[in-house]
Write a protein that holds these residues in place. Structure first.
Motif, short mmCIF file in Angstrom:
data_model
loop_
_atom_site.label_atom_id
_atom_site.label_comp_id
_atom_site.label_asym_id
_atom_site.label_seq_id
_atom_site.Cartn_x
_atom_site.Cartn_y
_atom_site.Cartn_z
N ALA A 93 -31.02 64.09 36.81
CA ALA A 93 -29.72 64.72 35.96
C ALA A 93 -29.00 65.28 36.95
CB ALA A 93 -30.79 66.12 35.41
N ALA A 94 -29.16 66.14 38.36
CA ALA A 94 -28.46 66.40 39.53
C ALA A 94 -27.44 65.29 39.36
CB ALA A 94 -29.36 67.39 40.30
N GLY A 95 -28.00 64.16 39.93
CA GLY A 95 -26.82 63.10 40.51
C GLY A 95 -25.87 62.71 38.88
N GLN A 96 -26.61 63.17 37.99
CA GLN A 96 -25.79 63.22 36.67
C GLN A 96 -24.56 64.20 37.10
OE1 GLN A 96 -27.03 61.56 33.06
NE2 GLN A 96 -28.84 61.46 34.08
N ILE A 97 -25.14 65.52 36.80
CA ILE A 97 -23.92 66.62 36.74
C ILE A 97 -23.71 67.60 37.88
CG2 ILE A 97 -24.07 67.13 34.56
CD1 ILE A 97 -26.53 68.65 35.51
N ALA A 98 -23.89 66.53 38.76
CA ALA A 98 -23.13 66.61 40.59
C ALA A 98 -23.35 68.46 40.84
CB ALA A 98 -21.94 67.29 40.39
N LEU A 99 -25.20 68.20 40.70
CA LEU A 99 -25.59 70.18 41.10
C LEU A 99 -26.58 69.42 42.11
CD1 LEU A 99 -27.28 71.10 37.72
CD2 LEU A 99 -24.61 71.65 39.59
N ASP A 100 -26.27 70.68 43.25
CA ASP A 100 -27.37 70.51 44.91
C ASP A 100 -28.55 70.79 44.62
OD1 ASP A 100 -28.40 71.53 47.26
OD2 ASP A 100 -26.50 71.71 47.71
N VAL A 101 -29.52 69.87 43.76
CA VAL A 101 -30.31 70.76 43.30
C VAL A 101 -32.14 71.03 44.82
CG1 VAL A 101 -32.09 67.97 42.81
CG2 VAL A 101 -33.20 70.28 41.38
N THR A 102 -32.27 71.71 44.32
CA THR A 102 -33.40 72.31 45.00
C THR A 102 -35.31 72.44 43.87
OG1 THR A 102 -32.66 73.38 46.72
CG2 THR A 102 -35.13 74.05 46.31
N ASN A 103 -35.59 71.60 43.93
CA ASN A 103 -36.48 71.59 42.77
C ASN A 103 -38.16 72.57 43.67
OD1 ASN A 103 -37.90 70.40 39.96
ND2 ASN A 103 -39.25 68.47 41.20
N LEU A 104 -38.29 73.53 42.26
CA LEU A 104 -40.03 73.81 42.63
C LEU A 104 -40.67 73.31 41.56
CD1 LEU A 104 -38.71 77.55 43.76
CD2 LEU A 104 -38.78 75.44 45.30
N GLY A 105 -40.21 72.61 41.69
CA GLY A 105 -41.93 72.09 40.06
C GLY A 105 -42.84 71.67 40.37
N PHE A 106 -43.31 72.55 40.53
CA PHE A 106 -45.02 72.32 41.15
C PHE A 106 -46.41 71.80 40.04
CE2 PHE A 106 -43.20 76.59 43.51
CZ PHE A 106 -42.59 75.21 44.12
N ALA A 107 -46.80 70.83 40.44
CA ALA A 107 -47.98 70.09 39.55
C ALA A 107 -49.30 71.18 39.29
CB ALA A 107 -48.45 68.54 40.04
N ALA A 108 -49.09 71.33 38.03
CA ALA A 108 -50.28 72.36 37.54
C ALA A 108 -50.26 73.83 38.23
CB ALA A 108 -51.72 71.73 38.38
N ASN A 109 -48.76 74.51 37.64
CA ASN A 109 -49.12 75.83 39.42
C ASN A 109 -47.77 76.24 38.86
OD1 ASN A 109 -50.56 76.41 41.45
ND2 ASN A 109 -50.62 74.02 41.42
N ALA A 110 -46.82 76.63 37.53
CA ALA A 110 -46.16 77.25 36.96
C ALA A 110 -46.93 77.93 36.56
CB ALA A 110 -45.27 76.19 36.34
N HIS A 111 -46.80 78.91 37.25
CA HIS A 111 -47.84 80.36 36.90
C HIS A 111 -46.90 81.89 36.83
CE1 HIS A 111 -51.44 78.39 35.05
NE2 HIS A 111 -51.33 77.94 36.16
N LEU A 112 -45.32 81.58 37.22
CA LEU A 112 -44.89 82.78 36.96
C LEU A 112 -45.52 83.28 38.02
CD1 LEU A 112 -44.69 83.84 33.22
CD2 LEU A 112 -43.00 82.78 34.57
N ASP A 113 -45.86 82.83 38.89
CA ASP A 113 -46.26 83.71 40.53
C ASP A 113 -45.21 84.47 41.40
OD1 ASP A 113 -49.03 82.02 40.37
OD2 ASP A 113 -47.78 80.71 41.36
N PRO A 114 -45.67 85.83 41.58
CA PRO A 114 -44.23 86.30 42.34
C PRO A 114 -43.22 85.99 43.65
CG PRO A 114 -46.31 87.94 41.97
CD PRO A 114 -46.42 86.50 41.98
#
Length: 388
Positions: A196-217
């Protein structure tokens, strides 16, 4: 790794939050190193070390480039041997060249009786034929595998390498679950936030964490301190699938995560994305149970639901997130909501092979819909307007 190569790799790195340097090389991390001391989860440590969205960006006239790396992949019994490659991708001035696939790296075995087991592997070389003899310097980007931890040990080419200049793009930090980590994608460029970032020209940093999107502080604090122009959160499936929160804890945790980002980015647009389709948890609470031999998953509530504190489902999570954004946006107009079913819904069930994770084609479908969404257009437009 000699000092000159270390400095080159560090200066060329994009999409990483921190690095770990050893006598043999440099390992990109997708959370600050200090965050690892605040979690006792092996899965969280592994997920944040796997290089989803991480790349090296060079300016060079080289016709070939080689990375010497040691990869560490997560070994799961149900994953066929032939797909346990670490796949590196490269582009030259935005055009893809052939992927490089390496084997023989280290393996971390977690889903086995007796506890975690580490099997030491060997280093490998990922080589890219870049072409272009006599064409002068070009922008060469090497995407590291989203499936593996990668220690970069050396970089070689047939012409000098220099860190590429920063492009004039909005910086986008995204947080999500395995459905943003995209381990199932065929290549690192098939990770949906990357595509998606390539399509809309954004500089992406991906904090997608398998099994670990638990709203960690600590994840919220990393985003707060990033200086990014745009933020997005895709949350819900891990909390439902892990049965880690009830409504009582989920609502203030969402508010607290958003409040933390706002401490460092008081006006940056934030997009809250609710879960995509997952039939096993639309109306059935977690936890998700995974068969240790086949990988088959199913929703299996652990207790009889409490009438006064019912467990969360994806349907209730979507309602909660929509209501939170609607309420907060009265005082925070830079807050947006995107229904995950608009990215991947009932008509896409054929691209959900395990009932939870989209197929490689499904991830690209999400990327296309995200890039074309009117909500996303407004979210980006708000960031562009604040930069003028």
């Amino acid at each position: 790794m000699n000092q000159a190569t270390l400095e080159l790799v560090r200066a060329s790195l994009r999409g990483a939050v921190d690095v770990e340097v050893s006598p043999t090389g440099l390992t990109p991390l997708r959370l600050p190193a200090r965050a690892r001391a605040q979690s006792d989860s092996d899965w969280m440590r592994i997920a944040s070390e796997q290089a989803s969205g991480v790349r090296l960006e060079f300016r060079t006239a080289a016709t070939w480039l080689e990375l010497t790396v040691e990869t560490t992949g997560l070994y799961l019994p149900w994953v066929p041997e032939h797909v346990r490659w670490a796949v590196f991708s490269s582009t030259v001035d935005g055009d893809p060249v052939a992927d490089a696939r390496v084997t023989g790296g280290s393996e971390l075995h977690l889903a086995e009786p007796g506890g975690p087991r580490f099997v030491k592997g060997e280093s490998a070389v990922a080589r890219f034929e870049l072409g272009g003899t006599g064409l002068g310097e070009r922008r060469v980007v090497v995407w590291l595998p989203q499936t593996d931890t990668v220690e970069v040990r050396d970089v070689r080419a047939d012409a000098p390498l220099a860190p590429a200049e920063q492009l004039d793009q909005l910086r986008w930090w995204h947080h999500g679950s395995s459905i943003s980590h995209c381990i199932e994608a065929e290549t690192p460029r098939g990770v949906w936030p990357v595509a998606a970032a390539g399509q809309i020209a954004l500089d992406v940093t991906n904090l997608g964490f398998a099994a670990n999107a638990h709203l960690d502080p600590f994840t919220a604090r990393a985003m707060r301190d990033s200086g990014a122009d745009l933020f997005s959160l895709k949350i819900g499936i891990n909390i439902v699938g892990g049965d880690t929160m009830k409504r009582r804890t989920f609502v203030p945790a969402v508010h607290g995560f958003l409040d933390t980002i706002r401490e460092g980015a008081p006006t940056a647009p934030i997009l809250v994305i609710s879960p995509i389709l997952c039939p096993m948890h639309e109306d059935t609470p977690g936890p998700t149970v995974t068969d240790p031999e086949t990988g088959e998953r199913r929703g299996t509530p652990s207790t009889t639901p409490d009438f006064f504190e019912p467990p969360l489902t994806l349907r209730s999570v979507r309602e909660i997130l929509r209501d939170i954004v609607q309420t907060r946006s009265m005082e925070d107009p830079a807050l947006y909501y995107l229904d995950g079913l608009d990215l991947f819904g009932a008509d896409d069930i054929a691209e959900l092979p395990d009932g939870l994770h989209p197929s490689p084609a499904g991830y690209l479908r999400i990327a296309d819909r995200f890039a074309g969404s009117p909500v996303v257009s407004s979210w980006i437009g708000a960031a562009e307007g604040s930069k003028e």
